[in-house]
Design a protein around this motif. Structure first.
Motif, PDB file in Angstrom:
ATOM      1  N   LYS A 162       0.830  -1.203   0.000  1.00  0.00           N
ATOM      2  CA  LYS A 162       0.000   0.000   0.000  1.00  0.00           C
ATOM      3  C   LYS A 162       0.868   1.257   0.000  1.00  0.00           C
ATOM      4  CE  LYS A 162      -3.970  -2.117   2.298  1.00  0.00           C
ATOM      5  NZ  LYS A 162      -4.950  -2.025   3.414  1.00  0.00           N
ATOM      6  N   GLU A 163       0.380   2.304  -0.682  1.00  0.00           N
ATOM      7  CA  GLU A 163       1.096   3.569  -0.773  1.00  0.00           C
ATOM      8  C   GLU A 163       0.358   4.645   0.017  1.00  0.00           C
ATOM      9  OE1 GLU A 163       1.974   4.754  -4.748  1.00  0.00           O
ATOM     10  OE2 GLU A 163       2.831   2.809  -5.312  1.00  0.00           O
ATOM     11  N   TYR A 164       1.149   5.539   0.640  1.00  0.00           N
ATOM     12  CA  TYR A 164       0.619   6.619   1.457  1.00  0.00           C
ATOM     13  C   TYR A 164       1.435   7.884   1.201  1.00  0.00           C
ATOM     14  CZ  TYR A 164      -0.973   2.453   4.045  1.00  0.00           C
ATOM     15  OH  TYR A 164      -1.502   1.252   4.397  1.00  0.00           O
ATOM     16  N   TYR A 165       1.018   8.995   1.824  1.00  0.00           N
ATOM     17  CA  TYR A 165       1.826  10.206   1.774  1.00  0.00           C
ATOM     18  C   TYR A 165       1.709  10.935   3.103  1.00  0.00           C
ATOM     19  CZ  TYR A 165      -2.625  12.558   0.765  1.00  0.00           C
ATOM     20  OH  TYR A 165      -3.919  13.018   0.816  1.00  0.00           O
ATOM     21  N   GLY A 166       2.734  11.742   3.414  1.00  0.00           N
ATOM     22  CA  GLY A 166       2.739  12.478   4.666  1.00  0.00           C
ATOM     23  C   GLY A 166       3.754  13.598   4.637  1.00  0.00           C
ATOM     24  N   ILE A 167       3.847  14.335   5.727  1.00  0.00           N
ATOM     25  CA  ILE A 167       4.842  15.394   5.868  1.00  0.00           C
ATOM     26  C   ILE A 167       6.173  14.739   6.208  1.00  0.00           C
ATOM     27  CG2 ILE A 167       5.526  17.440   7.179  1.00  0.00           C
ATOM     28  CD1 ILE A 167       2.480  17.804   7.766  1.00  0.00           C
ATOM     29  N   GLY A 168       7.199  15.042   5.438  1.00  0.00           N
ATOM     30  CA  GLY A 168       8.505  14.437   5.651  1.00  0.00           C
ATOM     31  C   GLY A 168       9.536  15.450   6.122  1.00  0.00           C
TER      32      GLY A 168
END
Length: 307
Positions: A162-168
């Motif tokens: 699964k792919e996600y995104y966030g503040i890096g």
């Protein structure tokens, strides 16, 4: 995501002695050097002990995987569970007032006693922060998007299929601290983050939310040439010490919880260079909580400044 329960109860659990906890799990130190207890890592197989517990700071660090932290950080890795699941198993409802009575509850028959292999988090790409949900999350923490974009990015990452995104927030070794409204994680390798401006003083923060909070409070103030070290984990304090002690003064903006106070006291005992700045956000557990409390919609300015 915050686990259910009272913050003070969570701090009681963090205050439990890690050496005693490891003994309950069946792990004994291979060697003891002053306050440092060395073990064969409970998180993986090894022949040479590289898992260290600093009993004075009550923090652990596994040199083999480059991770460390509090007893809660250990439990999440050992049992491969979320913070909420671990805290629930330790003390249902987090209602007990006597930390010593929590010890028997730390071993749960519903957990496997063999640590599972950690699900790998892989960074796919980084880009400027544009996600509406992430921008709203930053707003809820009272951090302006222009401040966040200066030091952070939007990372896409994969866990399993699964792919996600966030503040890096990038560290010095190329890994990322990752935050979303519902998730907190790190990619490997985990490390401190240094931001240098050729300053003679250095400001130290536990995490990047507090660092961004400091940047937010100083947006309209005269520019002061300071360097910054963001630990990204309290377990990296010892690693950061040789860097910090090169400066004329070291200003600590650590959390006002048991672990943060313990590390601050330890630092103050090392040198007069260290200065405790946590009095500037008295009444809040950290600098970001102070910022949120003092940036309510009906207030145009902060209640008091961090200068």
């Amino acid at each position: 995501m915050k686990a259910r329960g009272d913050w003070k109860s969570i701090e009681q659990i963090k205050a439990l002695d890690i050496v005693d906890y490891l003994a309950l799990l069946g792990y004994e130190p291979v060697k003891v050097r002053n306050v440092n207890y060395w073990y064969h890592s409970p998180l993986r197989g090894e022949k040479t002990p590289s898992f260290k517990v600093n009993r004075q700071l009550n923090c652990w660090y596994d040199h083999g995987i480059g991770k460390g932290g509090t007893i809660i950080d250990f439990g999440m890795l050992y049992y491969q569970c979320s913070i909420a699941e671990f805290l629930q198993k330790m003390n249902v409802g987090l209602a007990l007032s006597d930390p010593t009575t929590l010890i028997p509850k730390l071993i749960s028959k519903s957990f496997s006693q063999e640590p599972a292999s950690e699900s790998k988090l892989t960074i796919l790409q980084e880009a400027p922060i544009t996600s509406i949900s992430l921008i709203r999350y930053l707003q809820s923490r009272c951090i302006p998007i222009d401040v966040a974009r200066q030091f952070c990015c939007q990372v896409s990452y994969q866990i399993g299929d699964k792919e996600y995104y966030g503040i890096g927030f990038k560290n010095d070794s190329g890994g990322y601290e990752i935050r979303t409204p519902f998730f907190k994680a790190s990619s490997s390798p985990k490390d401190i983050t240094t931001i240098t401006n050729s300053g003679k003083e250095v400001l130290v923060f536990e995490g990047f939310s507090d660092f961004l909070s400091y940047q937010t409070t100083g947006r309209n103030q005269p520019i002061v040439s300071s360097d910054f070290v963001i630990l990204n984990s309290v377990s990296f304090f010892e690693k950061a010490c040789p860097i910090l002690e090169q400066y004329e003064s070291i200003h600590l903006y650590l959390d006002q919880d048991t672990t943060g106070q313990r590390i601050t006291a330890h630092a103050l005992s090392l040198s007069t260079k260290y200065k405790d700045e946590s009095h500037k956000y008295t009444g809040s557990k950290d600098l970001n909580e102070w910022l949120v409390h003092n940036t309510k919609p009906h207030r145009k300015n902060l209640k008091h400044k961090l200068s």
